[in-house]
Design a protein around this motif. Structure first.
Motif, short mmCIF file in Angstrom:
data_model
loop_
_atom_site.label_atom_id
_atom_site.label_comp_id
_atom_site.label_asym_id
_atom_site.label_seq_id
_atom_site.Cartn_x
_atom_site.Cartn_y
_atom_site.Cartn_z
N LEU A 145 0.84 -1.25 -0.12
CA LEU A 145 -0.03 -0.02 0.07
C LEU A 145 1.01 1.17 0.05
CD1 LEU A 145 -2.60 -1.13 2.59
CD2 LEU A 145 -2.85 -1.49 0.14
N ALA A 146 0.99 1.94 -1.07
CA ALA A 146 1.78 3.13 -1.37
C ALA A 146 1.23 4.12 -2.37
CB ALA A 146 3.26 2.73 -1.77
N VAL A 147 1.47 5.19 -2.36
CA VAL A 147 1.22 6.32 -3.25
C VAL A 147 1.27 5.74 -4.76
CG1 VAL A 147 1.18 8.48 -4.11
CG2 VAL A 147 1.09 8.00 -1.70
N GLY A 148 0.33 5.78 -5.39
CA GLY A 148 0.39 5.40 -6.94
C GLY A 148 -0.02 4.01 -7.10
N LYS A 149 -0.11 3.09 -6.22
CA LYS A 149 -0.61 1.76 -6.45
C LYS A 149 -1.91 1.69 -6.47
CE LYS A 149 3.61 -0.99 -5.09
NZ LYS A 149 3.95 -2.33 -4.51
N ARG A 150 -2.26 0.47 -6.80
CA ARG A 150 -3.73 0.33 -6.93
C ARG A 150 -4.37 0.03 -5.39
NH1 ARG A 150 -5.80 0.06 -11.57
NH2 ARG A 150 -4.20 -0.34 -13.57
N ALA A 151 -5.67 0.46 -5.15
CA ALA A 151 -6.13 0.48 -3.88
C ALA A 151 -6.83 -0.94 -3.76
CB ALA A 151 -7.20 1.72 -3.93
N ASP A 152 -6.14 -1.75 -3.55
CA ASP A 152 -6.49 -3.23 -3.50
C ASP A 152 -6.04 -3.75 -1.75
OD1 ASP A 152 -7.01 -3.22 -6.05
OD2 ASP A 152 -5.72 -4.80 -6.52
N PHE A 153 -7.06 -4.03 -1.00
CA PHE A 153 -6.61 -4.28 0.37
C PHE A 153 -7.82 -5.01 1.30
CE2 PHE A 153 -8.77 -0.07 0.24
CZ PHE A 153 -9.64 -0.18 1.22
N ALA A 154 -7.20 -5.72 2.16
CA ALA A 154 -8.10 -6.49 2.92
C ALA A 154 -8.36 -5.78 4.51
CB ALA A 154 -7.71 -7.97 3.02
N LEU B 247 -12.79 -8.96 7.08
CA LEU B 247 -14.36 -8.44 7.03
C LEU B 247 -14.74 -8.02 5.88
CD1 LEU B 247 -13.57 -6.57 10.78
CD2 LEU B 247 -14.64 -8.88 10.25
N GLU B 248 -13.68 -7.29 5.29
CA GLU B 248 -14.02 -6.83 3.90
C GLU B 248 -12.90 -6.82 3.09
OE1 GLU B 248 -14.92 -2.51 4.03
OE2 GLU B 248 -16.06 -3.02 6.11
N THR B 249 -12.94 -7.06 1.60
CA THR B 249 -11.80 -7.08 0.54
C THR B 249 -12.20 -6.04 -0.47
OG1 THR B 249 -11.46 -9.25 0.96
CG2 THR B 249 -10.87 -8.25 -1.04
N TRP B 250 -11.28 -5.08 -0.64
CA TRP B 250 -11.56 -3.90 -1.45
C TRP B 250 -10.54 -4.10 -2.88
CZ3 TRP B 250 -13.61 1.59 -0.24
CH2 TRP B 250 -14.44 1.30 1.09
N VAL B 251 -11.16 -3.63 -3.99
CA VAL B 251 -10.45 -3.84 -5.17
C VAL B 251 -10.66 -2.50 -5.82
CG1 VAL B 251 -10.06 -5.12 -7.41
CG2 VAL B 251 -10.56 -6.24 -5.37
N ASP B 252 -9.59 -1.97 -6.17
CA ASP B 252 -9.55 -0.64 -7.04
C ASP B 252 -10.42 0.46 -6.10
OD1 ASP B 252 -7.85 -0.87 -9.20
OD2 ASP B 252 -9.49 -1.07 -10.82
N GLY B 253 -10.19 0.32 -4.84
CA GLY B 253 -10.87 1.42 -4.01
C GLY B 253 -12.37 1.29 -3.95
N SER B 254 -12.75 0.12 -4.14
CA SER B 254 -14.35 -0.36 -3.90
C SER B 254 -14.46 -1.59 -3.25
CB SER B 254 -15.07 -0.52 -5.35
OG SER B 254 -15.17 0.65 -6.10
N ALA B 255 -15.41 -1.56 -2.28
CA ALA B 255 -15.54 -2.73 -1.55
C ALA B 255 -16.06 -4.07 -2.56
CB ALA B 255 -16.38 -2.59 -0.49
N ARG B 256 -15.45 -5.11 -2.57
CA ARG B 256 -16.12 -6.12 -3.53
C ARG B 256 -16.47 -7.42 -2.56
NH1 ARG B 256 -16.84 -3.75 -8.24
NH2 ARG B 256 -15.29 -2.40 -8.55
N TYR B 257 -16.39 -7.58 -1.36
CA TYR B 257 -16.69 -8.36 -0.53
C TYR B 257 -16.86 -7.82 0.86
CZ TYR B 257 -16.83 -12.35 2.87
OH TYR B 257 -17.06 -13.00 3.86
N SER B 258 -17.82 -8.22 1.51
CA SER B 258 -17.92 -7.81 3.00
C SER B 258 -18.42 -8.96 3.48
CB SER B 258 -18.91 -6.61 3.11
OG SER B 258 -19.25 -6.31 4.46
N THR B 259 -18.53 -9.00 4.88
CA THR B 259 -19.07 -10.39 5.79
C THR B 259 -20.61 -9.74 5.98
OG1 THR B 259 -18.30 -8.90 7.65
CG2 THR B 259 -17.19 -11.06 7.08
N GLU B 260 -20.74 -8.57 5.81
CA GLU B 260 -22.31 -7.93 6.05
C GLU B 260 -23.10 -8.24 4.68
OE1 GLU B 260 -22.23 -3.95 7.32
OE2 GLU B 260 -21.16 -4.35 9.23
N GLN B 261 -22.50 -8.44 3.50
CA GLN B 261 -23.10 -8.76 2.25
C GLN B 261 -24.06 -10.08 2.42
OE1 GLN B 261 -20.07 -8.89 -0.42
NE2 GLN B 261 -20.17 -6.53 -0.90
#
Length: 555
Positions: A511-520, A540-554
């Motif tokens: 996770l660094a400036v300029g990289k894709r916003a993919d995180f858990a 709890l959540e998985t984000w790809v390109d800065g958008s939540a693609r998975y959540s335990t609440e889904q």
């Protein structure tokens, strides 16, 4: 006209995300508490006040996750998604479901009741040493399931399994049928077929018009309708995202997988990033088409060539010329003789292709290192990043050569977690070195860990726990502490080193400036809990390109 959507502009909304701790896996800034993302990229990362200042005037959305730890999206550099998807639609005969052969037979019978007449009955997940009988089922036992259609149960290793008599008769396999190169139709002491088959012998299961790969690997490319493949990929994509995985390396792509991914991308359904390794029987076509450099987009790309040196330790088909302790008559096999294998590697390397070779035994690993040493001497490339998949039992000498040549092992700690005792039963006490991650680190060889799904579930935190503790599912500790790695190294191995192994560290893995916003988003800090509690951490959540693609609440 089909086209690959770019997806790069999926998330254009500025968003500030905060957590108790953000583990960046970036040496320049190891920790943070907030990130600003927009357009799928990280625009700022640091303390909350710093990120808020960077977002001034952007009308950024605020997402606070107190009590959590954020890590980069996990990279699963070696997996088989379509195979995994197919198995999710088969009958589960894993140890949790069946502890004996009669229980397997009953599971298959019950599952058959839900299938239309004539449809093949397929099961998966048995591991013979976990069964009460400590052996494979036989074709005669599977005949009790059905005698009028195919019955196939795949071994947990993915390198074969057992079929019923109908299947052998349908494809003309008799006691006199020669073993194919790179595979075997197993026989009993009297020469009769047992129903067990391995590796290249599985070509028969793909049918007359199915994918044929010769002796270039185990053939698990069983056909389904294209619409069914899409359903299967949708299922497994959710499984990967649920584990916090945002990018994978598909380690055995044939025309079946490529067609399925293209269709998935075409309908805009691909939410995890896929780097494809084409199977080596396609090497000439890949070179002829010129797919020898980065090709694709952020979500689907061609990366390299997958080869096989030997079989699997779990299925006792890895190559031990002196025989297995558990069965001296078995030696396993090489898929290619050393000269043929070296020729494949040299052609791929000369074309600029990264290679990823499955190799488990010391003999097979040495064959791979020998071939790569020659190829690199002929065309030096300090950044070739050739890989050895699994790399289960390398010698200390070959580990040193790997370090000198820049060869990257890609290991699966869940293998020794799930059946590490079986490796010791198979080859004796040397099996306790299976997956010697600590030895790699000590020798300066970067470690990458992955799942090999469906051989193991894509659960990176379970893989990290296995790498940190070396304790198996049954509670056995394998080998000395020198084989273990610490949690920080394990996290890096499943994120940034995974990205390096698929050639995408410039955009993924940290996770660094300029990289894709993919995180858990995790329920606890993996660097703060005891090693034996890592697998209990929830994604709890998985984000790809800065958008939540998975959540335990889904739902």
């Amino acid at each position: 006209m089909r086209r690959l959507a770019t997806f790069d502009d999926r998330d254009s909304r500025p968003t500030i995300i905060t957590a108790d701790r953000i583990l960046t896996v970036d040496d320049a800034q190891p920790e943070a508490r907030a990130m600003l993302t927009a357009g799928g990229r990280i625009l700022a990362i640091g303390e909350v006040a710093e990120v808020e200042a960077a977002a001034a005037g952007m009308d950024a959305e605020r997402v606070d996750r107190p009590g959590t730890t954020i890590v980069p999206g996990f990279i699963d550099a070696h997996a088989h998604p379509l195979m995994y998807g197919q198995l999710l639609t088969w009958i589960d005969a894993s140890p949790a479901k069946a502890g004996s052969i009669p229980e397997i037979v009953e599971l298959l019978r019950e599952g058959a009741k839900r299938l239309p007449a004539g449809v093949p009955i397929r099961g998966y997940g048995y591991e013979q040493r976990n069964l009460a009988e400590r052996r494979h089922p036989t074709r005669h036992e599977l005949d009790e399931v059905a005698r009028d259609r195919e019955v196939y149960i795949m071994n947990a290793s993915g390198h074969g399994g057992v079929v019923n008599s109908f299947t052998l008769e349908r494809y003309g396999v008799t006691r006199d049928t020669p073993n194919p190169e790179g595979g075997e139709f197993f026989r009993d002491a009297s020469g009769e077929l047992t129903g067990e088959l391995s590796d290249a012998a599985c070509n028969v299961l793909t049918g007359l018009h199915g994918v044929k790969i010769g002796h270039h690997g185990p053939n698990f490319h069983l056909a389904d309708e294209p619409s069914e493949h899409q359903r299967q990929l949708d299922l497994v994509q959710r499984e990967f995202l649920a584990g916090g995985v945002t990018a994978i390396g598909d380690a055995q792509v044939s025309k079946r997988e490529l067609a399925a991914y293209l269709e998935m991308a075409d309908r805009g359904a691909l939410s995890m990033r896929v780097s494809m390794y084409f199977l080596s029987h396609l090497l000439d076509q890949v070179i002829e088409l010129g797919i020898t450099g980065p090709f694709g987009n952020a979500f689907l790309s061609a990366t390299g060539i997958k080869l096989y040196a030997d079989g699997t330790l779990g299925g006792w088909t890895a190559y031990f010329p002196e025989g297995y302790v558990g069965d001296p008559c078995r030696t396993g096999q090489l898929y290619h003789e050393p000269e043929e294998y070296a020729g494949l590697v040299q052609r791929a390397h000369a074309a600029g292709l990264q290679t990823a070779t499955h190799a488990q035994s010391p003999t097979a690993i040495a064959m791979v290192v020998d071939a790569l040493e020659v190829a690199l001497a002929e065309r030096p490339d300090a950044d070739a990043r050739h890989r050895i998949e699994h790399c289960g039992l390398p010698t200390e000498g070959d580990i040193a050569r790997m370090a000198a040549l820049g060869i990257r092992p890609v290991n699966q700690p869940q293998h020794h977690y799930n059946w590490g005792e079986g490796v010791e039963q198979a080859i004796g006490t040397p099996g306790e070195r299976f997956n010697p991650l600590g030895e790699f680190v000590a020798a300066g060889v970067p470690v990458t860990i992955s799942s090999d799904a469906p051989v193991a579930e894509p659960r990176p935190l379970e893989a990290m726990q296995a790498a940190v503790t070396r304790v198996t599912r049954r509670g056995t500790k394998l080998g000395p502490d020198a084989l273990r790695i610490d949690a920080a190294t394990a996290l890096r191995a499943h994120t940034l080193e995974g990205a390096v192994s698929i050639g995408r560290e410039h955009e993924l893995g940290s996770l660094a400036v300029g990289k894709r916003a993919d995180f858990a988003v995790l329920s606890a800090d993996p660097l703060a809990v005891p090693g034996e509690e890592l697998a209990a951490i929830r994604v709890l959540e998985t984000w790809v390109d800065g958008s939540a693609r998975y959540s335990t609440e889904q739902p």
